[in-house]
Design an enzyme around this catalytic site. Structure first.
Site, PDB file in Angstrom:
ATOM      1  N   PRO A  26       4.897   7.528  -3.424  1.00 56.25           N
ATOM      2  CA  PRO A  26       6.166   7.600  -4.157  1.00 56.25           C
ATOM      3  C   PRO A  26       6.599   6.231  -4.653  1.00 56.25           C
ATOM      4  O   PRO A  26       6.479   5.238  -3.932  1.00 56.25           O
ATOM      5  CB  PRO A  26       7.145   8.154  -3.113  1.00 56.25           C
ATOM      6  CG  PRO A  26       6.288   8.877  -2.133  1.00 56.25           C
ATOM      7  CD  PRO A  26       5.001   8.105  -2.077  1.00 56.25           C
ATOM      8  N   GLU A  27       7.086   6.188  -5.884  1.00 55.28           N
ATOM      9  CA  GLU A  27       7.545   4.923  -6.459  1.00 55.28           C
ATOM     10  C   GLU A  27       9.067   4.809  -6.319  1.00 55.28           C
ATOM     11  O   GLU A  27       9.714   5.695  -5.771  1.00 55.28           O
ATOM     12  CB  GLU A  27       7.049   4.807  -7.895  1.00 55.28           C
ATOM     13  CG  GLU A  27       5.522   4.968  -7.953  1.00 55.28           C
ATOM     14  CD  GLU A  27       4.872   4.532  -9.249  1.00 55.28           C
ATOM     15  OE1 GLU A  27       5.395   3.630  -9.911  1.00 55.28           O
ATOM     16  OE2 GLU A  27       3.811   5.096  -9.589  1.00 55.28           O
ATOM     17  N   LYS A  81      10.213   0.595  -2.387  1.00 55.00           N
ATOM     18  CA  LYS A  81       9.673   1.785  -1.725  1.00 55.00           C
ATOM     19  C   LYS A  81      10.153   1.919  -0.287  1.00 55.00           C
ATOM     20  O   LYS A  81       9.637   2.737   0.466  1.00 55.00           O
ATOM     21  CB  LYS A  81       8.143   1.734  -1.761  1.00 55.00           C
ATOM     22  CG  LYS A  81       7.572   1.688  -3.172  1.00 55.00           C
ATOM     23  CD  LYS A  81       6.063   1.599  -3.167  1.00 55.00           C
ATOM     24  CE  LYS A  81       5.505   1.504  -4.582  1.00 55.00           C
ATOM     25  NZ  LYS A  81       4.024   1.434  -4.591  1.00 55.00           N
ATOM     26  N   ARG A 109      11.699 -10.152   2.111  1.00 56.56           N
ATOM     27  CA  ARG A 109      10.271 -10.254   1.782  1.00 56.56           C
ATOM     28  C   ARG A 109       9.906  -9.499   0.514  1.00 56.56           C
ATOM     29  O   ARG A 109       8.782  -9.618   0.026  1.00 56.56           O
ATOM     30  CB  ARG A 109       9.426  -9.719   2.945  1.00 56.56           C
ATOM     31  CG  ARG A 109       9.513 -10.563   4.205  1.00 56.56           C
ATOM     32  CD  ARG A 109       8.427 -10.195   5.195  1.00 56.56           C
ATOM     33  NE  ARG A 109       8.588  -8.858   5.733  1.00 56.56           N
ATOM     34  CZ  ARG A 109       9.243  -8.554   6.843  1.00 56.56           C
ATOM     35  NH1 ARG A 109       9.845  -9.525   7.533  1.00 56.56           N
ATOM     36  NH2 ARG A 109       9.322  -7.320   7.275  1.00 56.56           N
ATOM     37  N   ASN A 152       1.420   2.603  -9.086  1.00 55.03           N
ATOM     38  CA  ASN A 152       0.287   2.611 -10.001  1.00 55.03           C
ATOM     39  C   ASN A 152       0.598   3.252 -11.346  1.00 55.03           C
ATOM     40  O   ASN A 152       0.178   2.755 -12.397  1.00 55.03           O
ATOM     41  CB  ASN A 152      -0.894   3.342  -9.346  1.00 55.03           C
ATOM     42  CG  ASN A 152      -2.174   3.182 -10.126  1.00 55.03           C
ATOM     43  OD1 ASN A 152      -2.455   2.119 -10.674  1.00 55.03           O
ATOM     44  ND2 ASN A 152      -2.965   4.240 -10.194  1.00 55.03           N
ATOM     45  N   ARG A 171      -5.929   0.800  -6.134  1.00 58.52           N
ATOM     46  CA  ARG A 171      -5.617   2.015  -6.878  1.00 58.52           C
ATOM     47  C   ARG A 171      -6.360   2.023  -8.205  1.00 58.52           C
ATOM     48  O   ARG A 171      -6.716   0.952  -8.740  1.00 58.52           O
ATOM     49  CB  ARG A 171      -4.102   2.129  -7.146  1.00 58.52           C
ATOM     50  CG  ARG A 171      -3.231   2.077  -5.905  1.00 58.52           C
ATOM     51  CD  ARG A 171      -3.484   3.230  -4.939  1.00 58.52           C
ATOM     52  NE  ARG A 171      -3.158   4.501  -5.551  1.00 58.52           N
ATOM     53  CZ  ARG A 171      -1.923   5.000  -5.625  1.00 58.52           C
ATOM     54  NH1 ARG A 171      -0.902   4.312  -5.139  1.00 58.52           N
ATOM     55  NH2 ARG A 171      -1.715   6.169  -6.190  1.00 58.52           N
TER      56      ARG A 171
END
Length: 274
Positions: free
Chosen positions: A2-3, A52, A123, A164, A262
């Site tokens: 999932p994006e 994410k 981060r 991706n 990917r």
């Protein structure tokens, strides 16, 4: 995987179902029993996402931190009557008298302190879905790097929330060679990519789908402005999962190669821009 737009929609669904209530929290599978016990019965204050990563704030300065990974699913559904039994391996369940949220197969499910949440967010690169995000942070890392732009767009410490599909399509939309080093990308090109990602992810939040075709985007944006909602069942993609097929623009064959773990898809003729 999932994006970013999917996590933002999930955060909104959790807020709508549970914010301001004291839901039951359990681990039907048993693997998160100790963490669930720390959250059970506490006030659920707010759910939010950064890239994410999903963060659900509870009382007593406790946060639920979830990363869905490749196979994770987090469903939020209303119900009436008896609480439906869990189906499958439910790591975490949040439930009230009218809604239930079941988490299955996440890469990460943990209870965090505010300091730990802040460290995780520090981060991450800027998230195009957050209005306060500073694209300069991503540019600083990108234009000093010898890694390809295709790799950098997938690095969550450079840019948070892009996966991706967005990577493949946004590079095609701007005719950028995916194998160009970050330090070879010009600033106006990066600014255009960032602005486009802000737009594309926002449409993803509205529709629940990744939409990158310009005609479809304009139609969805017009309908959303008019009605407040828009949907699409089968978006059109220029390069994603079209290996060996003809490019819609120039007719040459779409290529594919594994980059950053990917399958990258691109058009070698159209995507020559430095």
């Amino acid at each position: 995987m999932p994006e970013g737009h999917t996590l933002r929609r999930l955060a909104t669904a959790l807020d709508d179902a549970f914010a301001g209530s004291d839901p039951r929290v359990s681990s039907p599978q048993g693997r998160f029993a100790d963490g669930a016990a720390l959250l059970d019965g506490l006030r659920l204050l707010h759910a939010d996402s950064v890239g994410k990563q999903l963060f659900v704030e509870f009382g007593r300065e406790r946060y639920l931190h979830v990363h869905l990974g490749l196979i994770g699913k987090f469903s939020v559904v209303p119900y009436a009557g008896a609480l439906p039994p869990p189906v499958g391996q439910v790591r975490l369940r949040i439930s009230s008298d009218s809604a239930v949220a079941d988490l299955r197969g996440p890469t990460l499910c943990a209870v965090r302190t505010p300091e730990e949440v802040a460290a995780v967010i520090a981060r991450l690169g800027p998230d195009p879905l957050h209005p306060q995000s500073d694209p300069e942070r991503a540019w600083t890392r990108l234009h000093r790097s010898g890694r390809s732009i295709a790799e950098l767009l997938m690095d969550q410490s450079v840019l948070a929330g892009v996966g991706n599909l967005y990577r493949c399509e946004v590079l095609f939309r701007h005719r950028v060679d995916p194998f160009r080093a970050g330090r070879q990308i010009r600033r106006p090109t990066w600014d255009a990519i960032w602005t486009d990602l802000v737009r594309l992810l926002a449409v993803g939040v509205i529709t629940g789908r990744i939409v990158t075709d310009e005609d479809e985007l304009l139609d969805l944006e017009e309908r959303a402005a008019r009605t407040g909602a828009a949907s699409i069942s089968d978006p059109t993609y220029a390069v994603y999962k079209r290996a060996g097929q003809a490019c819609h623009v120039c007719g040459s064959r779409i290529h594919t190669k594994v980059v950053a773990g990917r399958n990258l898809f691109w058009c070698g003729r159209c995507q020559r821009r430095r």
